[in-house]
Design a protein around this motif. Sequence first.
Motif, short mmCIF file in Angstrom:
data_model
loop_
_atom_site.label_atom_id
_atom_site.label_comp_id
_atom_site.label_asym_id
_atom_site.label_seq_id
_atom_site.Cartn_x
_atom_site.Cartn_y
_atom_site.Cartn_z
N UNK A 198 19.08 34.40 3.54
CA UNK A 198 18.37 35.12 2.49
C UNK A 198 16.95 35.45 2.94
N UNK A 199 16.15 35.97 2.04
CA UNK A 199 14.80 36.39 2.39
C UNK A 199 13.91 35.22 2.80
N UNK A 200 14.27 34.01 2.37
CA UNK A 200 13.49 32.82 2.74
C UNK A 200 13.97 32.20 4.04
N UNK A 201 15.01 32.78 4.64
CA UNK A 201 15.52 32.28 5.92
C UNK A 201 16.58 31.21 5.79
N UNK A 202 17.01 30.90 4.58
CA UNK A 202 18.04 29.88 4.38
C UNK A 202 19.42 30.47 4.62
N UNK A 203 20.26 29.72 5.35
CA UNK A 203 21.63 30.16 5.60
C UNK A 203 22.41 30.09 4.29
N UNK A 204 22.97 31.22 3.88
CA UNK A 204 23.67 31.29 2.60
C UNK A 204 25.09 31.84 2.71
N UNK A 205 25.50 32.27 3.91
CA UNK A 205 26.81 32.91 4.02
C UNK A 205 27.33 32.74 5.44
N UNK A 206 28.67 32.73 5.58
CA UNK A 206 29.29 32.59 6.90
C UNK A 206 30.61 33.34 6.89
N UNK A 207 31.00 33.84 8.06
CA UNK A 207 32.28 34.51 8.20
C UNK A 207 32.80 34.37 9.62
N UNK A 208 34.04 34.79 9.83
CA UNK A 208 34.69 34.68 11.14
C UNK A 208 34.73 36.04 11.81
N UNK A 209 34.18 36.12 13.01
CA UNK A 209 34.13 37.37 13.77
C UNK A 209 35.53 37.75 14.24
N UNK A 210 35.83 39.06 14.16
CA UNK A 210 37.09 39.60 14.64
C UNK A 210 36.83 40.61 15.74
N UNK A 211 37.89 41.24 16.22
CA UNK A 211 37.77 42.30 17.23
C UNK A 211 37.02 43.50 16.65
N UNK A 212 36.41 44.28 17.56
CA UNK A 212 35.81 45.55 17.18
C UNK A 212 34.61 45.43 16.28
N UNK A 213 33.83 44.37 16.45
CA UNK A 213 32.64 44.13 15.64
C UNK A 213 32.95 44.22 14.14
N UNK A 214 33.97 43.47 13.75
CA UNK A 214 34.29 43.31 12.34
C UNK A 214 34.25 41.82 12.01
N UNK A 215 34.25 41.52 10.72
CA UNK A 215 34.14 40.14 10.28
C UNK A 215 35.02 39.91 9.06
N UNK A 216 35.66 38.76 9.00
CA UNK A 216 36.42 38.34 7.84
C UNK A 216 35.61 37.29 7.10
N UNK A 217 35.40 37.51 5.82
CA UNK A 217 34.56 36.60 5.05
C UNK A 217 34.94 36.67 3.58
N UNK A 218 34.50 35.66 2.81
CA UNK A 218 34.78 35.61 1.39
C UNK A 218 33.58 36.16 0.63
N UNK A 219 33.75 37.35 0.07
CA UNK A 219 32.69 38.01 -0.69
C UNK A 219 33.36 38.85 -1.78
N UNK A 220 33.52 38.26 -2.96
CA UNK A 220 34.34 38.87 -3.99
C UNK A 220 35.81 38.55 -3.78
N UNK A 221 36.20 38.61 -2.54
CA UNK A 221 37.54 38.25 -2.07
C UNK A 221 37.42 38.03 -0.57
N UNK A 222 38.42 37.46 0.04
CA UNK A 222 38.43 37.38 1.50
C UNK A 222 38.78 38.77 2.01
N UNK A 243 22.42 39.72 5.59
CA UNK A 243 21.54 39.87 6.76
C UNK A 243 21.91 38.83 7.83
N UNK A 244 22.25 39.32 9.03
CA UNK A 244 22.66 38.43 10.12
C UNK A 244 21.52 37.55 10.58
N UNK A 245 21.81 36.26 10.73
CA UNK A 245 20.82 35.31 11.22
C UNK A 245 21.18 34.81 12.63
N UNK A 246 22.46 34.36 12.82
CA UNK A 246 22.84 33.79 14.09
C UNK A 246 24.36 33.78 14.21
#
Length: 252
Positions: A198-222, A243-246
Amino acid sequence: MLSLVPMRAETSDKAEIVTQMLFGECYDLVARDGNWVRVKLATDGYEGWIDHKQHNPVTSSYYQEWASTKHPRVMDLVQVVTGNDTRIPIGIGSYLPFFDGMSIRVNDETMVYNGRASNSTASATTAQLVKIASNFIKAPYLWGGKSIFGIDCSGFTQQVFGICGYQLPRDAYQQVSHGEEVHFVTQAQPGDLAYFSNDEGRIIHVGIVLEGQTIMHAHGEVRIDTLDHNGIYNAERKRYSHNLRIIKRITF
């Protein structure tokens, strides 16, 4: 024994669900408060309050044996375990204590399981991890959830990696301490974990990277979205949602 037990922040049915206990999981009893029991999961050390009616005590010897054994996990989206007079629905990721290929043992009761199970003695490949993750597509978002019928972002990653034989902590800000950093999004590989702040730098979200610079994550739904150096881009809403952190890579 139940398929899923909510663990709450406070001693009330109205309180926030902080996580869920899966079928077959063991826990320590930490405290009691009226009709509520505070427990600590043996798997990830997470604590919360459960209704005393959903408390299923086991013997100390069973607990010690359970805690020192790596148990297979359910691979089917939904299955059942059957006892002499019990039939319990269980979902993907549930634990199969002392599974011998046909039956499980919960405390002093033996129950039959006929579904698919993970291999508790072998590490999963990246392809297997991504395939397991894809089972959760369209699972609805639920704060504190860990099941196919409701799951949050870190519950999703914890479940997928757990089925593959790697125990992650419960929350995203805890999970980020695992693995080696991937310095550029273009170097990310399927199975890497991308973290967002978030804007304060706290990690608030995570997802699993896939092929072709895509990501699977839970946001409303997986779901699957685009990932770039800025973060997650939601094409439907035409804006960045996180916002990507790491990015971190975990080696099994």
